[in-house]
Write a protein that holds these residues in place. Structure first.
Motif, short mmCIF file in Angstrom:
data_model
loop_
_atom_site.label_atom_id
_atom_site.label_comp_id
_atom_site.label_asym_id
_atom_site.label_seq_id
_atom_site.Cartn_x
_atom_site.Cartn_y
_atom_site.Cartn_z
N VAL A 61 0.87 -1.18 0.00
CA VAL A 61 0.00 0.00 0.00
C VAL A 61 0.91 1.24 0.00
O VAL A 61 2.07 1.17 0.37
CB VAL A 61 -0.96 -0.01 1.22
CG1 VAL A 61 -1.82 -1.25 1.22
CG2 VAL A 61 -0.21 0.13 2.52
N PRO A 62 0.38 2.40 -0.44
CA PRO A 62 1.23 3.57 -0.55
C PRO A 62 1.57 4.20 0.80
O PRO A 62 0.74 4.24 1.70
CB PRO A 62 0.39 4.54 -1.40
CG PRO A 62 -1.01 4.11 -1.19
CD PRO A 62 -0.98 2.64 -0.96
N LYS A 63 2.83 4.66 0.90
CA LYS A 63 3.23 5.46 2.06
C LYS A 63 3.75 6.78 1.49
O LYS A 63 4.60 6.79 0.60
CB LYS A 63 4.34 4.73 2.82
CG LYS A 63 4.68 5.39 4.11
CD LYS A 63 5.68 4.58 4.91
CE LYS A 63 6.02 5.34 6.18
NZ LYS A 63 7.42 5.21 6.54
N CYS A 75 -1.93 11.15 -7.59
CA CYS A 75 -2.15 9.82 -7.01
C CYS A 75 -3.65 9.55 -6.80
O CYS A 75 -4.16 8.50 -7.17
CB CYS A 75 -1.38 9.67 -5.70
SG CYS A 75 -1.69 10.98 -4.50
N CYS A 79 -6.03 6.69 -8.85
CA CYS A 79 -6.47 5.53 -8.07
C CYS A 79 -7.91 5.17 -8.45
O CYS A 79 -8.84 5.95 -8.24
CB CYS A 79 -6.38 5.81 -6.58
SG CYS A 79 -6.90 4.38 -5.61
N ALA A 83 -8.50 5.18 -2.92
CA ALA A 83 -7.77 4.89 -1.68
C ALA A 83 -6.91 6.07 -1.23
O ALA A 83 -6.23 5.97 -0.21
CB ALA A 83 -6.92 3.64 -1.85
N LEU A 84 -6.91 7.15 -1.99
CA LEU A 84 -6.09 8.32 -1.61
C LEU A 84 -6.93 9.58 -1.71
O LEU A 84 -7.80 9.69 -2.56
CB LEU A 84 -4.89 8.46 -2.56
CG LEU A 84 -3.87 7.33 -2.55
CD1 LEU A 84 -3.57 6.90 -3.96
CD2 LEU A 84 -2.61 7.75 -1.84
N THR A 93 -4.28 8.27 3.13
CA THR A 93 -4.48 6.98 2.46
C THR A 93 -5.53 6.16 3.20
O THR A 93 -5.66 6.26 4.41
CB THR A 93 -3.16 6.18 2.39
OG1 THR A 93 -2.72 5.93 3.71
CG2 THR A 93 -2.10 6.94 1.63
N PRO A 95 -5.89 2.44 3.34
CA PRO A 95 -5.30 1.15 2.93
C PRO A 95 -6.34 0.06 2.73
O PRO A 95 -6.14 -0.85 1.93
CB PRO A 95 -4.36 0.78 4.09
CG PRO A 95 -4.30 1.95 4.98
CD PRO A 95 -5.38 2.91 4.63
N CYS A 98 -7.16 -0.08 -0.85
CA CYS A 98 -6.05 -0.22 -1.80
C CYS A 98 -5.98 -1.65 -2.35
O CYS A 98 -6.08 -2.61 -1.60
CB CYS A 98 -4.75 0.14 -1.10
SG CYS A 98 -3.30 -0.10 -2.13
N CYS A 104 -0.33 4.66 -8.07
CA CYS A 104 -0.02 5.95 -7.46
C CYS A 104 1.48 6.18 -7.42
O CYS A 104 1.98 7.27 -7.71
CB CYS A 104 -0.62 6.01 -6.04
SG CYS A 104 -0.17 4.63 -4.99
N ILE A 113 6.02 8.58 -3.07
CA ILE A 113 5.28 7.41 -2.58
C ILE A 113 6.18 6.18 -2.56
O ILE A 113 6.83 5.85 -3.56
CB ILE A 113 4.04 7.15 -3.45
CG1 ILE A 113 3.13 8.40 -3.44
CG2 ILE A 113 3.26 5.93 -2.97
CD1 ILE A 113 1.88 8.27 -4.28
#
Lengths: 289, 128
Positions: A61-63, A75, A79, A83-84, A93, A95, A98, A104, A113
């Motif tokens: 998942v994106p950080k 992003c 998506c 999810a963002l 986010t 998650p 996601c 993203c 990201i």
């Protein structure tokens, strides 16, 4: 040989058939049973495996690095699963929405990201007598099972026979269970619901290019709608299991059909030979084309 | 100040919409009751996360206050994070809802008052 057992409609007897086939065939070859119904795995009830190892399965998942992020919103825009969110001075986010596609990350123009692993479930491996048994278990609250189904599918024995017990329906988890198998056995029942969902399942396996045959469970005299459909579509009816209180009682005690009756045990071996014949036929047709 | 009212049609006379994420339109007013714009909510068509997409659209349109009915858990987090004030208890029309807001008859919301996905069910409206 990898055989998937699927159905459009739920509750038609996929697990009954898959576990019976596994039990019947263990005398002939090395059999691996994959329970891909990761939302509600139940093959273990009939095969009683002992689990020897557990592997955690993650998606990425994106950080967001707030130092690099310029809040451009690319992003959130790309998506497909919402999810963002760009809210004020931060990207938030979600998650749980996601799908781990990494879109993203790919499109972020400033490289803000990074991937962060999120556990979606576990794969458990074990043995049930002579059978190798593998099942996936989705974490409670995780909405996405396809990556976990893929992780279960990787566990095929060297050669031998692999039986894949698919989830019901025709959506992504089922497609990930059936895709790339040598044959798909579609289990249905002679009701309008059974027929409707069988038709959906047939369209699915055809679009995947997987040869299929039909097994009619809870078959009754004079209830011929499935046979009629199969004749029209040129699909082989491989086996019929009658509507029977005896079979239902055995099922309710967790006793698979092949264990409960010697005759059924032989019938499932015969079913396997017929599947082998159909698959060989299909392959020679493909080679000719 | 920009006040968005959930609407089932693109005008201030349209019936107000109780669902947040699955709301078809938002009519945006200034504090004097002038219509500034009408937003066609593309977020309503999302398979999942409709409330989040809808929030993003409202934030992109610099909305400060939203008047709606039912808001799910992810949507309320998104709205609060974006600094949008949320009021619930829509009247039967969009303009009637704005009047109620001005009279202080609507309830501010800081926690979700609907389950996720509840906007997907049969449409229900609160009529005062």
């Amino acid at each position: 040989m990898i055989i998937s057992v699927a159905s459009g409609k739920g509750g038609t007897g996929k697990t009954t058939v898959a576990t019976s086939m596994a039990l019947a065939l263990q005398a002939c070859d090395h059999v691996t049973f994959l329970d891909c119904d990761v939302e509600e795995p139940n093959g273990h009830i009939f095969l009683n495996p002992e689990f020897t190892e557990t592997e955690n399965i993650y998606i990425e998942v994106p950080k967001i690095d707030p130092g690099k992020c310029n809040l451009c919103g690319r992003c959130a825009e790309v998506c497909a699963f919402n999810a963002l969110l760009v809210a004020g001075e931060a990207v938030i986010t979600f998650p749980e929405l996601c799908h781990g596609c990494g879109g993203c990350r790919y499109f972020c123009p400033v490289g803000a990201i990074s991937p962060e692993p999120k556990q979606i479930g576990t794969v458990e491996r074990g043995v049930a007598g002579r059978l190798a048994f593998v099942r996936g278990r989705l974490e409670v609250g995780a909405a996405l099972s396809p990556p976990l189904v893929d992780a279960v599918r990787k566990n095929r024995g060297p050669g031998g026979i692999t039986i894949v017990d698919a989830p019901p329906g025709t959506s992504c988890p089922v497609i990930h269970s059936v895709r790339g198998t040598d044959f798909c056995l579609l289990v249905t029942e002679p009701t309008p619901f059974g027929l409707n969902d069988l038709d959906l399942a047939v369209q699915m396996v055809r679009s995947l290019g997987v040869p299929c045959g039909v097994l009619i469970n809870r078959a009754r005299e004079g209830w011929g709608i499935i046979e009629k459909y199969c004749r029209q579509e040129g699909i082989t009816v491989m086996m019929k299991i009658p509507l029977s209180q005896e079979i239902a009682e055995a099922y309710s005690r967790g006793v698979s059909l092949a264990k409960f009756d010697r005759g059924w045990n032989d019938a499932f071996k015969q079913l396997y030979r017929e599947i082998g014949g159909l698959v060989a036929n299909e392959r020679s047709h493909c080679n000719q084309r | 100040m920009r006040i968005a009212v959930g609407a089932s049609g693109p005008s201030k006379d349209a019936p107000a919409e109780e669902r947040f994420g699955r709301c078809a339109y938002f009519v945006v007013f200034d504090e004097n009751g002038n219509v500034l714009e009408t937003i066609n909510n593309e977020g309503a068509a999302s398979a999942e996360g409709a409330g989040i997409r809808t929030t993003q659209i409202l934030l992109d349109h610099n909305v400060n206050v939203v008047l709606t009915g039912r808001v799910g858990p992810k949507a309320i987090n998104a709205l609060l994070a974006g600094g949008v004030a949320v009021y619930t208890g829509v009247a039967d029309t969009v303009s009637g809802t704005l009047e109620n807001y001005k009279k202080g008859l609507m309830q501010p919301l800081a926690v979700p008052n609907a389950r996720q996905h509840s906007g997907k069910g049969p449409e229900k409206r609160v009529v005062k």
